[in-house]
Design a protein around this motif. Sequence first.
Motif, short mmCIF file in Angstrom:
data_model
loop_
_atom_site.label_atom_id
_atom_site.label_comp_id
_atom_site.label_asym_id
_atom_site.label_seq_id
_atom_site.Cartn_x
_atom_site.Cartn_y
_atom_site.Cartn_z
N LEU A 128 -4.55 12.16 5.51
CA LEU A 128 -5.07 13.44 5.03
C LEU A 128 -6.60 13.41 4.95
O LEU A 128 -7.19 12.40 4.59
CB LEU A 128 -4.51 13.76 3.65
N GLU A 129 -7.23 14.54 5.28
CA GLU A 129 -8.68 14.69 5.13
C GLU A 129 -8.97 15.01 3.67
O GLU A 129 -8.53 16.04 3.16
CB GLU A 129 -9.18 15.81 6.03
N ALA A 130 -9.69 14.14 3.00
CA ALA A 130 -9.96 14.31 1.57
C ALA A 130 -11.45 14.40 1.33
O ALA A 130 -12.26 13.95 2.15
CB ALA A 130 -9.38 13.13 0.80
N THR A 171 0.85 -1.19 0.00
CA THR A 171 0.00 0.00 0.00
C THR A 171 0.89 1.24 0.00
O THR A 171 2.00 1.23 0.55
CB THR A 171 -0.92 0.06 1.23
N LEU A 172 0.37 2.31 -0.60
CA LEU A 172 1.04 3.61 -0.59
C LEU A 172 0.02 4.63 -0.13
O LEU A 172 -1.07 4.70 -0.69
CB LEU A 172 1.57 3.97 -1.98
N ARG A 173 0.36 5.40 0.91
CA ARG A 173 -0.55 6.42 1.41
C ARG A 173 0.22 7.65 1.80
O ARG A 173 1.44 7.62 1.95
CB ARG A 173 -1.37 5.90 2.59
N VAL A 174 -0.51 8.75 1.96
CA VAL A 174 0.08 10.03 2.34
C VAL A 174 -0.37 10.37 3.75
O VAL A 174 -1.54 10.20 4.10
CB VAL A 174 -0.38 11.15 1.37
N ILE A 175 0.58 10.84 4.58
CA ILE A 175 0.25 11.28 5.93
C ILE A 175 0.74 12.71 6.12
O ILE A 175 1.65 13.16 5.42
CB ILE A 175 0.86 10.35 7.00
N ASP A 176 0.13 13.42 7.07
CA ASP A 176 0.58 14.78 7.35
C ASP A 176 1.75 14.75 8.32
O ASP A 176 2.24 13.68 8.71
CB ASP A 176 -0.59 15.64 7.88
N GLU A 177 2.21 15.93 8.75
CA GLU A 177 3.40 15.99 9.60
C GLU A 177 3.16 15.41 10.99
O GLU A 177 4.11 15.13 11.71
CB GLU A 177 3.90 17.42 9.69
#
Length: 195
Positions: A117-119, A106-112
Amino acid sequence: MFRLPVLVALTLAIAFGGGVWSASWTLQATSGFGAIRLGPWSAYPELQTASADPFAKAHRAGDGRLLLGRAEGLVFTASSDETGTPLSGRCSYEVSGSTPPARFWTLRVIDENGAALEAPPRVPTSLNSWTTLRKADGSFSIRLDSVATAGNWMWLDAEGEISLVLTLIDSPAAASLNMVELDMPKISRIGCTDA
């Protein structure tokens, strides 16, 4: 008469406060020792094992997250692109190439802060090995942008710095001693909206 007890209390308060502050700062500065780095990607293969260092064990206890054991998989995190520039939520990127062998990834984006992320509704913020379109040679290209594009696309529109998390499930790479030879996806910045 009260001078000695006041000095002792002041000394204990400084020592206790300094100790708590330094321990907190040290835990925020590192996720532990034994990291492997492959370009912008980094992983801690020993994080969930009994041989993990004290800092990694403290992170594991403080995070309260269930981590993968070494035989179950490996989690890579990237906080910069190929040039070493920190990843920004206001830029668009292309993640291309291939992943190390794995039954599933899996590949995902996270914040700092490490949160997802809220999408907007029905907008992809992650992809996996089953839903990613591939080229004839098995490689892929994933676009991260605030504007939808054809092909593999993940929504990215956030304030501040972000990180990419690539999780390899049931991967022989997790038990490999030659992790430095693994092929990892390249992260290229395409452009930024605030630059």
